[in-house]
Enzyme design. Structure first.
Site, PDB file in Angstrom:
ATOM      1  N   GLY A  61      -5.119  42.713 -15.979  1.00 57.41           N
ATOM      2  CA  GLY A  61      -4.318  41.549 -16.367  1.00 57.41           C
ATOM      3  C   GLY A  61      -4.262  40.413 -15.363  1.00 57.41           C
ATOM      4  O   GLY A  61      -4.053  39.268 -15.743  1.00 57.41           O
ATOM      5  N   GLU A 116       0.458  40.852  -9.652  1.00 59.13           N
ATOM      6  CA  GLU A 116       0.684  41.400 -10.995  1.00 59.13           C
ATOM      7  C   GLU A 116       0.649  40.277 -12.008  1.00 59.13           C
ATOM      8  O   GLU A 116       1.090  39.161 -11.715  1.00 59.13           O
ATOM      9  CB  GLU A 116       2.099  41.995 -11.039  1.00 59.13           C
ATOM     10  CG  GLU A 116       2.168  43.481 -10.858  1.00 59.13           C
ATOM     11  CD  GLU A 116       2.326  44.208 -12.176  1.00 59.13           C
ATOM     12  OE1 GLU A 116       1.456  44.033 -13.065  1.00 59.13           O
ATOM     13  OE2 GLU A 116       3.310  44.936 -12.314  1.00 59.13           O
ATOM     14  N   ASP A 117       0.191  40.558 -13.202  1.00 60.37           N
ATOM     15  CA  ASP A 117       0.262  39.556 -14.261  1.00 60.37           C
ATOM     16  C   ASP A 117       1.696  39.372 -14.753  1.00 60.37           C
ATOM     17  O   ASP A 117       2.215  38.278 -14.799  1.00 60.37           O
ATOM     18  CB  ASP A 117      -0.683  39.913 -15.423  1.00 60.37           C
ATOM     19  CG  ASP A 117      -0.486  41.331 -15.957  1.00 60.37           C
ATOM     20  OD1 ASP A 117       0.298  42.111 -15.373  1.00 60.37           O
ATOM     21  OD2 ASP A 117      -1.137  41.671 -16.966  1.00 60.37           O
ATOM     22  N   ASP A 120       7.382  43.767 -16.715  1.00 65.15           N
ATOM     23  CA  ASP A 120       8.102  44.003 -17.977  1.00 65.15           C
ATOM     24  C   ASP A 120       9.205  45.026 -17.702  1.00 65.15           C
ATOM     25  O   ASP A 120      10.291  44.660 -17.283  1.00 65.15           O
ATOM     26  CB  ASP A 120       7.075  44.476 -19.022  1.00 65.15           C
ATOM     27  CG  ASP A 120       7.668  44.650 -20.399  1.00 65.15           C
ATOM     28  OD1 ASP A 120       8.827  44.241 -20.611  1.00 65.15           O
ATOM     29  OD2 ASP A 120       6.979  45.202 -21.280  1.00 65.15           O
ATOM     30  N   LYS A 148       9.711  39.200 -16.977  1.00 61.52           N
ATOM     31  CA  LYS A 148      10.572  39.187 -18.167  1.00 61.52           C
ATOM     32  C   LYS A 148      12.044  39.373 -17.805  1.00 61.52           C
ATOM     33  O   LYS A 148      12.903  39.241 -18.670  1.00 61.52           O
ATOM     34  CB  LYS A 148      10.119  40.249 -19.163  1.00 61.52           C
ATOM     35  CG  LYS A 148       8.832  39.864 -19.895  1.00 61.52           C
ATOM     36  CD  LYS A 148       8.514  40.781 -21.054  1.00 61.52           C
ATOM     37  CE  LYS A 148       7.257  40.304 -21.786  1.00 61.52           C
ATOM     38  NZ  LYS A 148       6.778  41.285 -22.783  1.00 61.52           N
ATOM     39  N   PHE A 169       5.963  39.178 -26.854  1.00 65.36           N
ATOM     40  CA  PHE A 169       4.692  39.713 -26.374  1.00 65.36           C
ATOM     41  C   PHE A 169       3.745  38.552 -26.107  1.00 65.36           C
ATOM     42  O   PHE A 169       3.455  37.745 -26.991  1.00 65.36           O
ATOM     43  CB  PHE A 169       4.078  40.716 -27.353  1.00 65.36           C
ATOM     44  CG  PHE A 169       3.052  41.563 -26.653  1.00 65.36           C
ATOM     45  CD1 PHE A 169       3.439  42.673 -25.913  1.00 65.36           C
ATOM     46  CD2 PHE A 169       1.704  41.210 -26.668  1.00 65.36           C
ATOM     47  CE1 PHE A 169       2.510  43.430 -25.214  1.00 65.36           C
ATOM     48  CE2 PHE A 169       0.763  41.961 -25.974  1.00 65.36           C
ATOM     49  CZ  PHE A 169       1.169  43.072 -25.245  1.00 65.36           C
ATOM     50  N   ASP A 176      -3.477  40.657 -22.279  1.00 63.88           N
ATOM     51  CA  ASP A 176      -4.147  41.068 -23.507  1.00 63.88           C
ATOM     52  C   ASP A 176      -3.188  41.644 -24.533  1.00 63.88           C
ATOM     53  O   ASP A 176      -2.084  42.088 -24.207  1.00 63.88           O
ATOM     54  CB  ASP A 176      -5.183  42.153 -23.205  1.00 63.88           C
ATOM     55  CG  ASP A 176      -4.515  43.486 -22.866  1.00 63.88           C
ATOM     56  OD1 ASP A 176      -3.708  43.512 -21.911  1.00 63.88           O
ATOM     57  OD2 ASP A 176      -4.760  44.486 -23.568  1.00 63.88           O
ATOM     58  N   ARG A 182      -7.557  37.832 -23.646  1.00 61.84           N
ATOM     59  CA  ARG A 182      -7.432  37.599 -22.204  1.00 61.84           C
ATOM     60  C   ARG A 182      -8.001  36.234 -21.803  1.00 61.84           C
ATOM     61  O   ARG A 182      -7.616  35.668 -20.788  1.00 61.84           O
ATOM     62  CB  ARG A 182      -8.189  38.684 -21.418  1.00 61.84           C
ATOM     63  CG  ARG A 182      -7.575  40.069 -21.488  1.00 61.84           C
ATOM     64  CD  ARG A 182      -8.190  40.975 -20.434  1.00 61.84           C
ATOM     65  NE  ARG A 182      -7.940  42.386 -20.704  1.00 61.84           N
ATOM     66  CZ  ARG A 182      -6.860  43.052 -20.298  1.00 61.84           C
ATOM     67  NH1 ARG A 182      -5.925  42.416 -19.626  1.00 61.84           N
ATOM     68  NH2 ARG A 182      -6.712  44.334 -20.570  1.00 61.84           N
TER      69      ARG A 182
HETATM   70  P1  IMP Z   1       5.745  47.241 -16.715  1.00 55.80           P
HETATM   71  O1  IMP Z   1       5.133  48.414 -15.993  1.00 55.80           O
HETATM   72  O2  IMP Z   1       6.580  47.676 -17.896  1.00 55.80           O
HETATM   73  O3  IMP Z   1       6.491  46.292 -15.805  1.00 55.80           O
HETATM   74  O4  IMP Z   1       4.593  46.457 -17.428  1.00 55.80           O
HETATM   75  C1  IMP Z   1       3.609  45.865 -16.730  1.00 55.80           C
HETATM   76  C2  IMP Z   1       2.310  45.848 -17.491  1.00 55.80           C
HETATM   77  O5  IMP Z   1       2.467  45.949 -18.914  1.00 55.80           O
HETATM   78  C3  IMP Z   1       1.637  44.540 -17.228  1.00 55.80           C
HETATM   79  O6  IMP Z   1       0.824  44.603 -16.081  1.00 55.80           O
HETATM   80  C4  IMP Z   1       0.869  44.296 -18.511  1.00 55.80           C
HETATM   81  O7  IMP Z   1      -0.414  44.885 -18.435  1.00 55.80           O
HETATM   82  C5  IMP Z   1       1.660  44.989 -19.583  1.00 55.80           C
HETATM   83  N1  IMP Z   1       2.543  44.035 -20.308  1.00 55.80           N
HETATM   84  C6  IMP Z   1       3.885  43.989 -20.280  1.00 55.80           C
HETATM   85  N2  IMP Z   1       4.359  42.994 -21.067  1.00 55.80           N
HETATM   86  C7  IMP Z   1       3.262  42.387 -21.590  1.00 55.80           C
HETATM   87  C8  IMP Z   1       3.089  41.250 -22.487  1.00 55.80           C
HETATM   88  O8  IMP Z   1       4.021  40.579 -22.952  1.00 55.80           O
HETATM   89  N3  IMP Z   1       1.804  40.933 -22.792  1.00 55.80           N
HETATM   90  C9  IMP Z   1       0.722  41.612 -22.298  1.00 55.80           C
HETATM   91  N4  IMP Z   1       0.848  42.657 -21.459  1.00 55.80           N
HETATM   92  C10 IMP Z   1       2.110  43.047 -21.117  1.00 55.80           C
HETATM   93 MG    MG Z   2      -2.350  45.261 -20.519  1.00 53.70          MG
END
Ligand code: IMP
Ligand code: MG
Length: 190
Positions: A61, A116-117, A120, A148, A169, A176, A182
């Site tokens: 990402g 990090e992208d 979440d 977020k 999302f 993606d 992407r």
């Molecule tokens: P976390 O571990 O829940 O903080 O999520 C992080 C990962 O989930 C990111 O690096 C993304 O790859 C994916 N992700 C979370 N939210 C989104 C979104 O809105 N769009 C696309 N990918 C997401």
């Molecule tokens: Mg992803």
């Protein structure tokens, strides 16, 4: 055509998405570019001149964000990547991130910026940061393009955040949905 996709015609946008409709543009390419330049300057001025950074991008990402970001950081730096398995997260017997690709670069004694992208739930950061700290970096900071704001128990607060993201999302600029979208030059909700 969603507002903000100004660099593309409606036809180009449809060609790019394969005809799939997007909900709305959340961050335009221009807004992202301006913010990434600011982030690069902020990172560059957060360390003493001459500090050699190790910028670790979390794939896939962060690939576009990282490529743009490092070109805005006025410090000597090196780049490496981490790939973690989303299935492995928290489900291995050790409860640790399953690294599919682990940087070959030694981390001990380095000033590390994890890129990090999007944050979440915070699971990725929470699993990765203790793992990286065990390798004794000189410092460890997180830079996320999007946050977020849902994770209130992060192992480390990201020092740099590009944008507070809505709880929709999001796709594009590296993000993606099932590996699609992407390559969009902006961030949209679907
Ligand atoms: P976390 O571990 O829940 O903080 O999520 C992080 C990962 O989930 C990111 O690096 C993304 O790859 C994916 N992700 C979370 N939210 C989104 C979104 O809105 N769009 C696309 N990918 C997401
Ligand atoms: Mg992803």
């Amino acid at each position: 055509m969603p507002e903000g996709a100004s660099v593309m015609t409606g036809d180009e946008l449809l060609a790019t998405t394969g005809g799939r409709e997007l909900e709305r543009i959340v961050f335009s390419g221009e807004a992202i570019a301006a913010r990434v330049r600011e982030l690069g300057r902020d990172i560059g001025s957060a360390y003493p001149a001459g500090t050699r950074l190790l910028v670790l991008g979390l794939l896939k990402g962060s690939f576009i964000f990282l490529a743009d970001l490092v070109r805005c950081i006025a410090l000597p730096l090196q780049v490496d990547f981490l790939v973690v398995s989303s299935y492995g997260l928290g489900t291995t017997s050790s409860g640790r991130v399953k690294a599919l690709y682990d940087p070959s670069t030694p981390i001990e004694g380095r000033h590390v910026v994890l890129v990090e992208d999007i944050i979440d739930s915070g699971t990725t950061v929470n699993e990765l940061v203790p793992e990286l700290r065990e390798r004794r970096p000189a410092s460890l900071e997180v830079c996320a393009l999007l946050d977020k704001g849902l994770a209130d128990d992060l192992a480390i607060r990201p020092r740099w955040v590009g944008f507070d993201a809505p709880t929709e999302f999001l796709v594009g600029y590296g993000l993606d949905h099932a590996e699609d979208f992407r390559h969009l030059p902006f961030i949209a909700s679907i």
